[in-house]
Design a protein around this motif. Sequence first.
Motif, short mmCIF file in Angstrom:
data_model
loop_
_atom_site.label_atom_id
_atom_site.label_comp_id
_atom_site.label_asym_id
_atom_site.label_seq_id
_atom_site.Cartn_x
_atom_site.Cartn_y
_atom_site.Cartn_z
N GLU A 1 -0.50 -26.11 -18.67
CA GLU A 1 -0.86 -26.30 -20.09
C GLU A 1 -0.12 -27.47 -20.75
O GLU A 1 -0.73 -28.26 -21.47
N GLU A 2 1.18 -27.57 -20.51
CA GLU A 2 1.97 -28.60 -21.20
C GLU A 2 1.66 -30.01 -20.68
O GLU A 2 2.01 -31.00 -21.32
N HIS A 3 1.02 -30.09 -19.50
CA HIS A 3 0.75 -31.41 -18.91
C HIS A 3 -0.66 -31.90 -19.20
O HIS A 3 -1.02 -33.01 -18.84
N LEU B 1 -3.34 -11.67 -13.96
CA LEU B 1 -3.08 -12.56 -15.10
C LEU B 1 -1.64 -12.41 -15.57
O LEU B 1 -0.95 -13.40 -15.83
N ASP B 2 -1.17 -11.16 -15.67
CA ASP B 2 0.21 -10.90 -16.10
C ASP B 2 1.22 -11.61 -15.19
O ASP B 2 2.25 -12.10 -15.63
N ALA B 3 0.89 -11.64 -13.89
CA ALA B 3 1.78 -12.27 -12.91
C ALA B 3 1.48 -13.76 -12.75
O ALA B 3 2.08 -14.43 -11.90
N GLU B 4 0.57 -14.28 -13.57
CA GLU B 4 0.11 -15.68 -13.49
C GLU B 4 -0.41 -16.02 -12.09
O GLU B 4 -0.17 -17.11 -11.57
N GLU B 5 -1.16 -15.09 -11.51
CA GLU B 5 -1.74 -15.30 -10.18
C GLU B 5 -3.24 -15.60 -10.23
O GLU B 5 -3.86 -15.81 -9.19
N VAL B 6 -3.83 -15.59 -11.42
CA VAL B 6 -5.24 -16.03 -11.53
C VAL B 6 -5.22 -17.55 -11.41
O VAL B 6 -4.56 -18.23 -12.21
N PRO B 7 -5.90 -18.11 -10.40
CA PRO B 7 -5.81 -19.57 -10.20
C PRO B 7 -6.35 -20.33 -11.41
O PRO B 7 -7.38 -19.96 -11.98
N PRO B 8 -5.66 -21.39 -11.83
CA PRO B 8 -6.18 -22.19 -12.94
C PRO B 8 -7.53 -22.80 -12.57
O PRO B 8 -7.74 -23.19 -11.43
N ALA B 9 -8.44 -22.86 -13.56
CA ALA B 9 -9.73 -23.51 -13.34
C ALA B 9 -9.49 -25.00 -13.15
O ALA B 9 -8.63 -25.60 -13.80
N VAL B 10 -10.25 -25.60 -12.24
CA VAL B 10 -10.12 -27.03 -11.94
C VAL B 10 -11.50 -27.66 -11.99
O VAL B 10 -12.48 -27.08 -11.53
N GLN B 11 -11.58 -28.84 -12.59
CA GLN B 11 -12.86 -29.57 -12.68
C GLN B 11 -12.63 -31.01 -12.23
O GLN B 11 -11.75 -31.68 -12.77
N ARG B 12 -13.36 -31.42 -11.21
CA ARG B 12 -13.21 -32.78 -10.65
C ARG B 12 -11.74 -33.10 -10.34
O ARG B 12 -11.24 -34.18 -10.66
N GLY B 13 -11.07 -32.10 -9.78
CA GLY B 13 -9.68 -32.31 -9.35
C GLY B 13 -8.65 -32.22 -10.45
O GLY B 13 -7.45 -32.39 -10.21
N ARG B 14 -9.08 -31.94 -11.68
CA ARG B 14 -8.13 -31.84 -12.80
C ARG B 14 -8.13 -30.42 -13.36
O ARG B 14 -9.20 -29.80 -13.50
N PRO B 15 -6.95 -29.91 -13.73
CA PRO B 15 -6.89 -28.54 -14.24
C PRO B 15 -7.47 -28.44 -15.66
O PRO B 15 -7.43 -29.41 -16.42
N LEU B 16 -8.01 -27.29 -15.98
CA LEU B 16 -8.53 -27.00 -17.32
C LEU B 16 -7.58 -26.04 -18.01
O LEU B 16 -6.84 -25.29 -17.37
N THR B 17 -7.62 -26.02 -19.34
CA THR B 17 -6.77 -25.09 -20.07
C THR B 17 -7.17 -23.65 -19.77
O THR B 17 -8.35 -23.33 -19.67
N MET B 18 -6.16 -22.80 -19.63
CA MET B 18 -6.38 -21.36 -19.40
C MET B 18 -5.90 -20.55 -20.60
O MET B 18 -5.82 -19.33 -20.54
N GLU B 19 -5.60 -21.25 -21.70
CA GLU B 19 -5.00 -20.61 -22.88
C GLU B 19 -5.81 -19.40 -23.36
O GLU B 19 -5.25 -18.38 -23.77
N GLN B 20 -7.15 -19.51 -23.32
CA GLN B 20 -7.98 -18.42 -23.84
C GLN B 20 -7.80 -17.12 -23.05
O GLN B 20 -8.09 -16.05 -23.58
N HIS B 21 -7.36 -17.22 -21.79
CA HIS B 21 -7.20 -16.01 -20.99
C HIS B 21 -6.16 -15.05 -21.60
O HIS B 21 -6.17 -13.86 -21.29
N LYS B 22 -5.30 -15.58 -22.47
CA LYS B 22 -4.31 -14.71 -23.12
C LYS B 22 -4.96 -13.74 -24.10
O LYS B 22 -4.32 -12.80 -24.56
N TYR B 23 -6.23 -13.99 -24.43
CA TYR B 23 -6.92 -13.17 -25.44
C TYR B 23 -7.94 -12.20 -24.83
O TYR B 23 -8.72 -11.60 -25.56
N LEU B 24 -7.91 -12.04 -23.51
CA LEU B 24 -8.88 -11.13 -22.89
C LEU B 24 -8.53 -9.65 -23.11
O LEU B 24 -9.41 -8.82 -23.24
N PHE B 25 -7.24 -9.34 -23.12
CA PHE B 25 -6.82 -7.94 -23.15
C PHE B 25 -6.03 -7.63 -24.41
O PHE B 25 -5.20 -8.43 -24.85
N SER B 26 -6.29 -6.44 -24.98
CA SER B 26 -5.58 -5.96 -26.17
C SER B 26 -5.66 -6.93 -27.33
O SER B 26 -4.73 -7.05 -28.12
N THR B 27 -6.77 -7.63 -27.44
CA THR B 27 -6.95 -8.57 -28.55
C THR B 27 -8.02 -8.03 -29.49
O THR B 27 -9.09 -7.61 -29.05
#
Length: 599
Positions: A15-17, A133-159
């Motif tokens: 995310e920070e990169h 997800l809690d263990a950060e083991e869901v692989p980050p989505a990648v498009q054309r060799g570049r990672p995509l933001t996964m920030e929204q995954h924090k809102y899947l549960f208990s939101t």
Amino acid sequence: MNASEEISTRTFGNEEHLPRVPLPTLDATCAKFMEWCGPLLTAEERARTESALAEFARPGGPGRALHAALERYDAAEGVHSWLDTFWPYRYLGRRDRIALNANFFFLFKESADGQAERAAGLIAGALDYKLRLDAEEVPPAVQRGRPLTMEQHKYLFSTTRIPGAGQDTVRAPYTAEWPGPSRARHIVVFFRGNMIRMDVLGPDGRPHTLDELTAGLQTIMKAEAAPEPSAGHLTTMARAEWAERRRALIALDPRNAEAIDEVEAALFCVCLENFVPKNTLDACDHLLHGDSGNRWFDKAVSFVVFGDGTAGINVEHCELDGTTILAFVDALLDAPPELVSRRSGAVSQGLPVIEPIEFVLDDALRDDIEDAAAAFAAYGAATATATVSFEDFGSAHIKPLKMSPDAFVQMAYQLAHRRAKGITGATYESIATRQYRHGRTEAMRVVTPEVLRFVDLMEDPDAGAEARRDAFRAAAEAHVRRAKECQSGQAPEQHLWELQMIQRRRGKELGVTEPLGLFESPGWLTMRDDYLSTSSAPSVNIRYFGFGSTSEQCIGVAYVLLPDRFNVYLSTPQAVADAMHVFADRLREAVTELRELLA
């Protein structure tokens, strides 16, 4: 992130990169705005819009002051994107009902499982996903060799979206109030208007087995219809009204605060329907706006399972876009439930703890709930819907024609709309921008001069096949170019909209208090007055995707375009239902005609 940098395998490790969403210059946005709205305007409307835009963007003018404030905000510490404030105002600021108007649904692929087994399988899959997800083991989505933001995954549960008087808020994990992943162990199961807490994780955080989840659901399904009207109906009200009723519930009895907390903190909802849908369209309609006594529309994720095991999901949109839900659903449905249950570390621990969630009501609240239920049922009935299915046509049939599949179907929508309503109207398409830090979507406007020329030639009896073909290809190429501009953050609408919102929030402080003519101009109003609102969700695990229309004359067009099939769900106000059904017929014809034109 440079291509040479190594991509982290941790879910949130990149995310920070990620690069920031680019903030266009005001001049670039103004030029693009005229280019985008121009094809929809008369010469006189265009002149009025140009005049209002010139006043807005003049040196020392209001646009300059607002844009400078946005530049300062974008450069401030802790800000991830110049859209950080835009998104909450856009989604949480809306004051009408979100049920049917904002929430969206997916209808899942078919399964041979019965109702309880299908629901248990979805719960098991979701729990496996949560623990990974809690263990950060869901692989980050990648498009054309570049990672995509996964920030929204924090809102899947208990939101849960919380209604407010002027603006809503969100209760979610990974926040200062609730650091880290959700520690909740329960879900809320709805059946015949009953709300039931079911613990799906044991005291040590390990999931119950599939058999135990199934047994728990079967126990719940023995319940009689709820004796009191369901508080779920209140989640269909306009937001300020629901906020008022929520306060009244909490003030009436402390047990209501506990009941609300159980629902809001739950990992997700499972809504069990005690009937079998009549057909696919009926299933889609119930996923979009089913019995509101059997829903909590503020919950980020609600699985809906019908009597025959037909299933889908209803999603609250404020923190979640379709691409995030697609990845989640694919993870649930790509593998058999037995496998995901084993992978999650499920252990036998007896029948899950099951407890009713009960609200204490007085006559005033009972009346409010019954009124909300009746109003929403009427609102659902005032929405016309249709499905259009192409079983022998998909992206695999378009690619050999040397055209972008999305451009092909978007041009088919334009041709069908002109033939159904006799006009070309403003058309929205959602474009994902997850390659940026906290990126979500960009608003694309589909109508270009090339689109107008293409539709005109298709309707001109004297135009030859070659001229039509050339115009079709030119319109499709213009569509692809504009989509790429949107993907790269070079689009005018959200930029101008955020400047308008900055004036509303901070106009006095910035010395910009005069009415801004740009936002009353024909260009701004016409470009955003949708006749078609379109969005796509390509996944083999989904049969249909859908949402409500966005205005009185709008047709919502949600489509699943796969290599071998193309399914569309349409929605529009009942008053203009006839035009929607004509559009559906013309769309079937347009796809065949355009395919033959290129062949």
